[in-house]
Structures are given as C-alpha cells and as structure tokens.
Design an enzyme around this catalytic site. Structure first.
Site, PDB file in Angstrom:
ATOM      1  N   ASP A  80     -14.607  13.335 -12.985  1.00 49.69           N
ATOM      2  CA  ASP A  80     -13.157  13.472 -12.875  1.00 49.69           C
ATOM      3  C   ASP A  80     -12.705  13.267 -11.412  1.00 49.69           C
ATOM      4  O   ASP A  80     -13.312  13.818 -10.498  1.00 49.69           O
ATOM      5  CB  ASP A  80     -12.851  14.913 -13.334  1.00 49.69           C
ATOM      6  CG  ASP A  80     -11.394  15.183 -13.587  1.00 49.69           C
ATOM      7  OD1 ASP A  80     -10.674  14.250 -13.992  1.00 49.69           O
ATOM      8  OD2 ASP A  80     -10.976  16.348 -13.401  1.00 49.69           O
ATOM      9  N   ASP A 102      -9.755   7.769  -9.082  1.00 42.64           N
ATOM     10  CA  ASP A 102      -8.454   8.273  -8.653  1.00 42.64           C
ATOM     11  C   ASP A 102      -8.040   7.573  -7.359  1.00 42.64           C
ATOM     12  O   ASP A 102      -8.384   8.000  -6.264  1.00 42.64           O
ATOM     13  CB  ASP A 102      -8.557   9.799  -8.454  1.00 42.64           C
ATOM     14  CG  ASP A 102      -7.273  10.387  -7.897  1.00 42.64           C
ATOM     15  OD1 ASP A 102      -6.323   9.627  -7.634  1.00 42.64           O
ATOM     16  OD2 ASP A 102      -7.217  11.615  -7.725  1.00 42.64           O
ATOM     17  N   HIS A 181      -1.812  19.869 -11.601  1.00 47.61           N
ATOM     18  CA  HIS A 181      -3.075  20.612 -11.668  1.00 47.61           C
ATOM     19  C   HIS A 181      -2.828  22.077 -11.333  1.00 47.61           C
ATOM     20  O   HIS A 181      -2.322  22.381 -10.260  1.00 47.61           O
ATOM     21  CB  HIS A 181      -4.089  20.064 -10.659  1.00 47.61           C
ATOM     22  CG  HIS A 181      -4.588  18.698 -11.006  1.00 47.61           C
ATOM     23  ND1 HIS A 181      -4.558  17.645 -10.133  1.00 47.61           N
ATOM     24  CD2 HIS A 181      -5.124  18.212 -12.143  1.00 47.61           C
ATOM     25  CE1 HIS A 181      -5.075  16.578 -10.710  1.00 47.61           C
ATOM     26  NE2 HIS A 181      -5.429  16.888 -11.930  1.00 47.61           N
ATOM     27  N   GLY A 182      -3.193  22.955 -12.237  1.00 46.80           N
ATOM     28  CA  GLY A 182      -3.071  24.377 -11.943  1.00 46.80           C
ATOM     29  C   GLY A 182      -2.048  25.056 -12.827  1.00 46.80           C
ATOM     30  O   GLY A 182      -1.469  24.453 -13.725  1.00 46.80           O
ATOM     31  N   HIS A 210      -3.380  14.742 -17.354  1.00 47.48           N
ATOM     32  CA  HIS A 210      -4.039  15.726 -16.489  1.00 47.48           C
ATOM     33  C   HIS A 210      -3.149  16.959 -16.390  1.00 47.48           C
ATOM     34  O   HIS A 210      -1.987  16.924 -16.777  1.00 47.48           O
ATOM     35  CB  HIS A 210      -4.249  15.143 -15.088  1.00 47.48           C
ATOM     36  CG  HIS A 210      -5.400  14.200 -15.010  1.00 47.48           C
ATOM     37  ND1 HIS A 210      -6.507  14.443 -14.250  1.00 47.48           N
ATOM     38  CD2 HIS A 210      -5.612  13.011 -15.616  1.00 47.48           C
ATOM     39  CE1 HIS A 210      -7.353  13.431 -14.385  1.00 47.48           C
ATOM     40  NE2 HIS A 210      -6.835  12.541 -15.209  1.00 47.48           N
ATOM     41  N   GLY A 211      -3.723  18.026 -15.842  1.00 45.17           N
ATOM     42  CA  GLY A 211      -2.912  19.226 -15.641  1.00 45.17           C
ATOM     43  C   GLY A 211      -2.443  19.810 -16.950  1.00 45.17           C
ATOM     44  O   GLY A 211      -1.300  20.240 -17.086  1.00 45.17           O
ATOM     45  N   SER A 213      -3.206  22.616 -18.363  1.00 47.55           N
ATOM     46  CA  SER A 213      -3.011  24.070 -18.400  1.00 47.55           C
ATOM     47  C   SER A 213      -1.538  24.436 -18.269  1.00 47.55           C
ATOM     48  O   SER A 213      -0.834  23.870 -17.432  1.00 47.55           O
ATOM     49  CB  SER A 213      -3.786  24.752 -17.261  1.00 47.55           C
ATOM     50  OG  SER A 213      -5.162  24.616 -17.476  1.00 47.55           O
ATOM     51  N   ASN A 232      -6.830  16.947 -20.041  1.00 48.27           N
ATOM     52  CA  ASN A 232      -7.744  17.686 -19.171  1.00 48.27           C
ATOM     53  C   ASN A 232      -7.288  19.132 -18.999  1.00 48.27           C
ATOM     54  O   ASN A 232      -6.130  19.394 -18.679  1.00 48.27           O
ATOM     55  CB  ASN A 232      -7.787  17.049 -17.783  1.00 48.27           C
ATOM     56  CG  ASN A 232      -8.398  15.665 -17.789  1.00 48.27           C
ATOM     57  OD1 ASN A 232      -8.753  15.144 -18.849  1.00 48.27           O
ATOM     58  ND2 ASN A 232      -8.517  15.065 -16.629  1.00 48.27           N
ATOM     59  N   ASN A 234      -8.550  22.671 -17.013  1.00 47.83           N
ATOM     60  CA  ASN A 234      -9.458  23.345 -16.107  1.00 47.83           C
ATOM     61  C   ASN A 234      -8.978  24.780 -15.805  1.00 47.83           C
ATOM     62  O   ASN A 234      -9.674  25.748 -16.107  1.00 47.83           O
ATOM     63  CB  ASN A 234      -9.613  22.546 -14.801  1.00 47.83           C
ATOM     64  CG  ASN A 234     -10.864  22.932 -14.035  1.00 47.83           C
ATOM     65  OD1 ASN A 234     -11.542  23.877 -14.394  1.00 47.83           O
ATOM     66  ND2 ASN A 234     -11.182  22.199 -12.983  1.00 47.83           N
TER      67      ASN A 234
END
Ligand code: 13P
Length: 286
Positions: A80, A102, A181-182, A210-211, A213, A232, A234
């Site tokens: 990733d 990326d 992200h986060g 992505h991101g 969450s 994704n 995390n």
C-alpha cells in the site's frame, strides 16, 4: 485459487467491494483472516511501506502463503502507498500479489511516467497494479482531535484521471472523493462526493477507496454502486486492537502472557473486519 484480477472483475460486475485490511502484527492478521473465513470472503492484506518494514516483506508473503494454504481462502497481499519504483520491485520480488504506486505528490506527467514503468514491470510478473490520482490529504492513518478539512484541490479531477488511465496501464485506480486516512474523533465524518465519483467511473476502470474508516455506511454502499471494488481500512482496526489491548492490560496488571492478553484484541479486530465485509458485500463470494 482464482487470481486477484478475477475477483476485481467479479466485484465490478456484481457490485461489491473487497476489503483491504492493513496490518503490522500477526495478531491483526489472525483477526482479519478469521473474519474472512467466517464469512467466506476474499480478502486483501495490506502493508504500507512502514508496516512492511516492520513485518518484513518476505515474512508478510510467508504469512499469506501459510494462511492461504491452511484456509483455502483467496487471501491476497498488497503493498500500500509505495512511493518508489525500487521499493515496489522489492515487494514484487518477495511475492506480493499487488502493488500500489502512490505518485500523488508528483506532477501528473511524472506520476504517469513512473506508473507506466511500474505497470509494465508488474504485468510481466502477473502482479496487479493500483495507481492514484488526487490526494487523501494525509499520509498516515491516525486519530484527529480537530475537524479534518478536505481540501477541494486534493480531490481527483476526472479529466486528470482520464489522462492518467489513458497513458498508464494500471488495473485499478485510487481516487480521492472525500475520504481521508484516519478517524476524526471530533465527530465529523467524511462524505463521498458521489457526482465526482460517478464522473470518474464513466471512464470504465475499477476504482479504489482509501480512508475507509469512519465513512458513513450509506456513502459506502453508494460508492460501491459507482465502481468502487476495493476499500482500504486501517484506523478502525488499529483502534479496536490498541484500545482493547490497553484495556486488557490495565485490567490485568499481573498478566504477562502474550497469548492470553492478546486474545481480546484479535477478537476486536475480527469484529471490525466482519462488519466491514458485510457492509462491502464481499461475504459468500469466494
Ligand atoms: P483508514 O485508516 O482511514 O481506514 O484508511 C486506510 C487506508 O486507506 C490505507 O491505504
């Protein structure tokens, strides 16, 4: 076992998404794979450059191999946010199924140039490539105590995505359409810009979110209807693992046996992953 490309095609056609769950410990992998096994779901294990340096590229591949053989599940491994062609080559040599280049901080021409080289290199070795146009605003998955502001200029521009896909022969494309992200612990949740996503989806290439969450479930469902085939996750899984571990150790101050105090954390990860698999609709798709 059918290859990852088969599952992306299937996901695109049948409108579900495969979860990529990042890890840096064996206990996280245990939770992720237990969830996939329970729900008969294809799964992608993800490691960022940092996570892969902690685990070891070859060790990550060995883990995937053992669990694939043991469970018979389609378990895949993705590098990733690889920032350099050199590092992606190392991941490919170790045996990763997929690499994500990326180049989002580079000028578009440079991003296209390196992505094309990665795609050419990877295709010869039957490795799937994820490209990226637009930025997620942050590099690392973490908790934000202040409202996270999405910058309009970081969102993927459909015309740039088109130009990129025309030149760089990648298999799937990560797009920035409102997630980051986060987790924003101040309570604000990201919202997916559906119109933008639909405009990009009209190009006809499977897309990656992505991101994942903290994104509202309804937004995720709509995004899957608009070409997203991989999501994704995390932070939510990290939070489940770390907060549970902290609580367990706090409550059992004398406990020193890892296989005892880690059990609850494995289960906490499994629970998060099971919820996501159901939301993404990848259960019973193997
Ligand atoms: P979250 O940490 O927001 O789930 O994002 C993970 C991710 O996109 C990894 O590439």
């Amino acid at each position: 076992m059918k290859p990852l490309k088969y599952y992306f095609k299937k996901a695109y056609k049948e409108k579900f998404a495969i979860g990529q769950f990042n890890f840096s410990t064996f206990e996280q992998v245990k939770g992720i794979v237990a969830a996939a096994q329970n729900l008969k779901s294809p799964i992608i294990l993800g490691t960022s450059e940092g996570e892969s340096k902690f685990v070891g590229l070859q060790e990550a591949v060995a883990l995937r191999n053992v669990l694939r053989n043991k469970t018979g599940l389609p378990i895949f491994l993705n590098l990733d946010h690889g920032k350099s062609f050199d590092y992606l080559k190392k991941a490919i040599a170790a045996g990763y199924d997929m690499v994500h280049f990326d180049g989002s901080k580079l000028p578009l021409e440079e991003n296209i140039k390196i992505s094309s080289q990665v795609a050419k290199y990877a295709k010869w070795r039957s490795v799937v490539v994820e490209g990226e146009v637009g930025r997620f605003g942050t590099d690392a998955s973490r908790l934000y105590t202040e409202k996270f502001e999405i910058k309009e200029e970081n969102l993927t521009k459909p015309e740039e995505a088109k130009q990129y896909l025309h030149m760089a022969n990648v298999d799937v494309l990560a797009v920035s359409v409102g997630t980051f992200h986060g987790l924003d612990v101040s309570g604000a949740s990201p919202h997916i810009r559906l119109e933008k996503l639909q405009e990009i989806n009209a190009i006809g290439v499977p897309l990656v979110l992505h991101g994942g969450s903290g994104t509202p479930e309804e937004d995720i469902r709509k995004a899957i209807q608009s070409g997203i085939v991989k999501i994704n996750i995390n932070t939510e899984s990290r939070v489940a693992f770390s907060h549970t571990l902290r609580k367990t150790l706090e409550a059992n101050k004398e406990e020193i046996t890892p296989y005892k105090y880690l059990q609850d954390s494995v289960q906490a990860v499994q629970q998060v992953v099971e919820e996501k698999i159901k939301l993404f609709g990848s259960n019973n798709r193997i």
